[in-house]
Motif scaffolding. Structure first.
Motif, PDB file in Angstrom:
ATOM      1  N   THR A 120      63.320   2.953  30.757  1.00 12.18           N
ATOM      2  CA  THR A 120      63.659   1.968  31.790  1.00 12.18           C
ATOM      3  C   THR A 120      64.384   0.749  31.235  1.00 12.18           C
ATOM      4  OG1 THR A 120      61.453   0.985  31.594  1.00 12.18           O
ATOM      5  CG2 THR A 120      61.763   2.669  33.310  1.00 12.18           C
ATOM      6  N   ASP A 121      64.291   0.507  29.942  1.00  7.22           N
ATOM      7  CA  ASP A 121      64.979  -0.633  29.355  1.00  7.22           C
ATOM      8  C   ASP A 121      66.493  -0.384  29.394  1.00  7.22           C
ATOM      9  OD1 ASP A 121      66.271  -1.753  26.606  1.00  7.22           O
ATOM     10  OD2 ASP A 121      64.735  -3.134  27.383  1.00  7.22           O
TER      11      ASP A 121
ATOM     12  N   HIS B 207      69.039  -1.656  27.817  1.00  3.06           N
ATOM     13  CA  HIS B 207      69.708  -1.578  26.513  1.00  3.06           C
ATOM     14  C   HIS B 207      69.429  -0.243  25.829  1.00  3.06           C
ATOM     15  CE1 HIS B 207      70.992  -5.705  26.868  1.00  3.06           C
ATOM     16  NE2 HIS B 207      69.738  -6.073  27.125  1.00  3.06           N
ATOM     17  N   GLU B 208      68.167   0.207  25.901  1.00  4.13           N
ATOM     18  CA  GLU B 208      67.824   1.519  25.334  1.00  4.13           C
ATOM     19  C   GLU B 208      68.548   2.641  26.071  1.00  4.13           C
ATOM     20  OE1 GLU B 208      63.600   2.281  23.429  1.00  4.13           O
ATOM     21  OE2 GLU B 208      63.436   1.455  25.462  1.00  4.13           O
TER      22      GLU B 208
END
Length: 154
Positions: free
Chosen positions: A109-110, A112-113
């Protein structure tokens, strides 16, 4: 047909050698294709996918309508239980290895990841894959299939 073009294929039994978890993960990381196994409508479901190994976690890409996407979206902590299998077994000699990982899958959900995985992992299918799922291994097992030693061989 001449014997120059004939490959020697080992015949006879194979031996199954257990792999330790470090070797199993190393081998899993050496290939880009595997199979994720999860429960759908109370039955086991298998999907072929490409993956990458990131810090010991397996990452795959999914799409909006994928059953695994919805399962991981609905799962709370610790996630949804899945198995992941990858192998490299020669179809002629039947020698090689197989690794099975069982663990919890989570939707990444991040932002950037997710962007990082979208840049690193390119799906093999011609479909928009806007999601990524991370599988954190809890149980790791693997076997290497080798020729069985001949009796009396030193």
């Amino acid at each position: 047909m001449t014997t120059d073009n004939v490959q020697t294929v080992p015949t006879g039994p194979r031996r199954s050698v257990e792999l330790d978890s470090d070797e199993a993960l190393r081998l899993l990381g050496s290939v880009s294709f595997g199979r994720v196994v999860f429960t759908r409508q109370a039955l086991p479901t298998v999907r072929p996918v490409n993956h990458l190994l990131d810090g010991g976690d397996i990452v795959i890409r999914t799409h909006e309508g994928a059953a695994l996407t919805s399962h991981t979206r609905q799962a709370g902590a610790p996630g949804v239980v899945v198995a992941y299998e990858a192998d490299a077994i020669d179809p002629h000699t039947h020698l090689g290895w197989s690794v099975v990982v069982t663990g919890y899958a989570h939707l990444v959900t991040d932002p950037h990841e997710l962007a990082r995985y979208q840049a690193l992992l390119h799906p093999w299918v011609n479909q928009t894959m806007d999601y990524a799922v991370r599988i954190r291994p809890d149980l790791i097992s693997g076997v290497r299939l080798t020729p069985a030693e001949e009796p009396g061989a030193a």
